[in-house]
Design an enzyme around this catalytic site. Structure first.
Site, PDB file in Angstrom:
ATOM      1  CD  GLU A  82      -2.138  -1.090   3.051  1.00 58.20           C
ATOM      2  OE1 GLU A  82      -3.133  -1.764   3.315  1.00 58.20           O
ATOM      3  OE2 GLU A  82      -1.561  -0.365   3.891  1.00 58.20           O
TER       4      GLU A  82
ATOM      5  NE  ARG B 251       5.266  15.510   4.223  1.00 58.26           N
ATOM      6  CZ  ARG B 251       6.576  15.468   4.278  1.00 58.26           C
ATOM      7  NH1 ARG B 251       7.298  16.356   3.661  1.00 58.26           N
ATOM      8  NH2 ARG B 251       7.184  14.523   4.949  1.00 58.26           N
TER       9      ARG B 251
ATOM     10  CE1 TYR C 228       3.525  14.456  10.222  1.00 57.27           C
ATOM     11  CE2 TYR C 228       3.767  15.177   7.949  1.00 57.27           C
ATOM     12  CZ  TYR C 228       3.060  14.517   8.922  1.00 57.27           C
ATOM     13  OH  TYR C 228       1.892  13.881   8.587  1.00 57.27           O
TER      14      TYR C 228
ATOM     15  CB  CYS D 224      -2.197  35.311  11.512  1.00 54.57           C
ATOM     16  SG  CYS D 224      -2.623  36.530  10.287  1.00 54.57           S
ATOM     17  CD  GLU D 225      -1.386  29.780  13.846  1.00 53.12           C
ATOM     18  OE1 GLU D 225      -0.589  29.465  14.753  1.00 53.12           O
ATOM     19  OE2 GLU D 225      -2.606  29.895  14.002  1.00 53.12           O
TER      20      GLU D 225
ATOM     21  CE1 TYR E  98      -0.107  10.676   3.654  1.00 55.62           C
ATOM     22  CE2 TYR E  98       2.099  10.386   2.770  1.00 55.62           C
ATOM     23  CZ  TYR E  98       0.911   9.856   3.217  1.00 55.62           C
ATOM     24  OH  TYR E  98       0.739   8.496   3.217  1.00 55.62           O
TER      25      TYR E  98
HETATM   26  C1  LIG Z   1      -0.742   6.075   5.344  1.00 58.20           C
HETATM   27  C2  LIG Z   1      -0.834   4.624   5.110  1.00 58.20           C
HETATM   28  C3  LIG Z   1      -0.162   4.023   4.043  1.00 58.20           C
HETATM   29  C4  LIG Z   1       0.734   4.790   3.106  1.00 58.20           C
HETATM   30  O1  LIG Z   1       1.889   5.263   3.709  1.00 58.20           O
HETATM   31  P1  LIG Z   1       3.051   5.871   2.808  1.00 58.20           P
HETATM   32  O2  LIG Z   1       4.122   6.176   3.768  1.00 58.20           O
HETATM   33  O3  LIG Z   1       2.522   7.083   2.139  1.00 58.20           O
HETATM   34  O4  LIG Z   1       3.451   4.828   1.824  1.00 58.20           O
HETATM   35  C5  LIG Z   1      -0.337   2.681   3.840  1.00 58.20           C
HETATM   36  N1  LIG Z   1      -1.137   1.947   4.650  1.00 58.20           N
HETATM   37  C6  LIG Z   1      -1.786   2.491   5.687  1.00 58.20           C
HETATM   38  C7  LIG Z   1      -2.655   1.639   6.529  1.00 58.20           C
HETATM   39  C8  LIG Z   1      -1.666   3.831   5.951  1.00 58.20           C
HETATM   40  O5  LIG Z   1      -2.300   4.366   6.995  1.00 58.20           O
END
Ligand SMILES: *Cc1c(COP(=O)(O)O)cnc(C)c1O
Length: 404
Positions: free
Chosen positions: A261, A300, A304, A329-330, A358
């Site tokens: 994923e 980001r 982060y 305004c931050e 993101y």
């Molecule tokens: C966010 C997420 C991803 C993807 O993460 P990447 O770092 O963008 O590859 C895959 N699986 C789950 C369950 C997630 O929450």
């Protein structure tokens, strides 16, 4: 990637996001082919960049979708991704989301707690359905990434420990309304080390063997999550073939489809956020470059402390240290601190790279700022894939509710 940012700025105004769709294809193909030795499904993590055209582009290549809300599931279905390639993950699904996921008959619901498993069981019973599920295991491995994007430690809210997972599989097997078909783990994002992945994959593969031999539970899908890192600065990356190898070795002798994923890996470096200089100013010893984009467009750096490479276009000479900041305004509204940039002038274009993941999906309307335009580049041609929001868009849900 050779993009004429200036031409796009003239055509679409600033700020904007532009994504190279050919790069997205290349990243998808690279990962897909790394798993060629096995049945595999690359389910794109929609939350990284959920623009319909981006999701459709990946769906057209054969990708599935990993979704973390029913809204994302609907986006995937809307652009024609087959329901049997859609996975629904997330620690806090509502009853309504579970019900809809069952009605959509997607591949599986990724369950993240015992309590949730019981809700899914109940919802499936009410609908007289059999819910295909996988269970997200938290292997308690430190992924060595930023704490905000680390998910594979027991101190994180994600998944369940091994003993709980086992209990859940037993419960699912005994239920008439649950069909445990998968197992899942995802230890974090922007991973640049293979070792923690290997460790967690081996732990989960061991559980798969255990479930098969001790409980006669045979799973069909081994979901390794996403998390592959990308180059923002000078990171050394995980080699995708080595990554696949680690997974295939861990699964030796098990007949199971690998699901992966990726989000950031696919779209992160396809995207650039382009903004223009409004002003420069100096406060004491500090030089500020003030641009028309802000933290509400790309959060980001603020959230982060993430690094994004920044360039002033068509200017190379006389660099000095500055902070690149937006109009919000931050004090947390910055894209970079203490970086070397040339002295800029009004309307100079500034490119903020590696913004495809993101970026837009985390944008907000803070300070009543409309979300920016999104542009696709494919085969050398540009096209708008999301219109810039207008003031009317921003007040649409309030205007008719005003008391007179
Ligand atoms: C966010 C997420 C991803 C993807 O993460 P990447 O770092 O963008 O590859 C895959 N699986 C789950 C369950 C997630 O929450």
């Amino acid at each position: 990637m050779n993009i004429n940012f200036k031409e796009l700025a003239n055509k679409y105004q600033t700020p904007y996001y532009v994504y190279d769709f050919d790069y997205i294809t290349k990243q998808y193909q690279e990962l897909k082919s790394a798993f060629r030795a096995r049945k595999s499904l690359i389910s794109y993590a929609v939350k990284a960049n959920s623009n319909l055209s981006v999701v459709k582009h990946l769906g057209d290549q054969g990708a599935g979708a990993d979704c973390v809300s029913i809204g994302e599931v609907k986006r995937a279905l809307k652009v024609g991704i087959a329901k049997y390639k859609i996975i629904f993950s997330g620690v806090g699904k509502t009853d309504d989301e579970i019900r809809q996921a069952l009605e959509f008959d997607i591949l599986m619901i990724n369950v993240e707690s015992e309590a949730e498993l019981k809700r899914v069981d109940l919802m499936a019973k009410e609908l007289d359905a059999k819910a295909r599920i996988s269970i997200r295991v938290n292997p308690n491995v430190d992924p060595k990434t930023h704490p905000y994007i680390s998910t594979g430690l027991h101190e994180n809210k994600f998944g369940v420990d091994l003993d709980t997972a086992k209990r859940m599989y037993i419960f699912a097997k005994q239920s008439d309304n649950l069909d445990p078909i998968g197992i899942h783990c995802h230890i974090g994002s922007q991973l640049t080390e293979l070792e923690p992945i290997k460790e967690s994959i081996n732990i989960v593969a061991e559980l798969v063997r255990n479930l098969s031999s001790a409980l006669k539970i045979e799973l069909s899908f081994f979901d390794v999550g996403g998390g592959l890192g990308i180059v923002y600065d000078d990171e050394t990356l995980i080699d995708t073939n080595e990554y696949a190898q680690v997974i295939l070795e861990a699964l030796f002798g098990i007949d199971i489809t690998v699901v992966c994923e990726p989000g950031r890996f696919i779209v992160g470096n396809s995207g650039t956020f382009v903004t223009k200089v409004l002003y420069e100013k100096v406060n004491g010893a500090k030089r500020f470059v003030i641009v028309d984009g802000a933290m509400n467009d790309l959060i980001r750096p603020s959230l982060y402390d993430a690094y994004h490479k920044i360039e002033v276009l068509e200017k190379t000479k006389t660099k000095s240290s500055c902070n690149v900041v937006g109009p919000v305004c931050e004090s947390g509204d910055f894209f970079a601190k203490n970086i070397e940039l040339p002295i800029t002038e009004h309307n100079d274009l500034v490119a903020i790279y590696s913004a495809g993941a993101y970026g837009f999906t985390m944008a907000s309307n803070y300070n009543t700022r409309g979300k920016v335009a999104e542009i696709a580049l494919e085969d050398g041609k540009d096209r708008l894939i999301r219109r810039r929001e207008t003031f009317e868009d921003l007040i649409a849900h309030e205007e008719d509710l005003l008391k007179n």
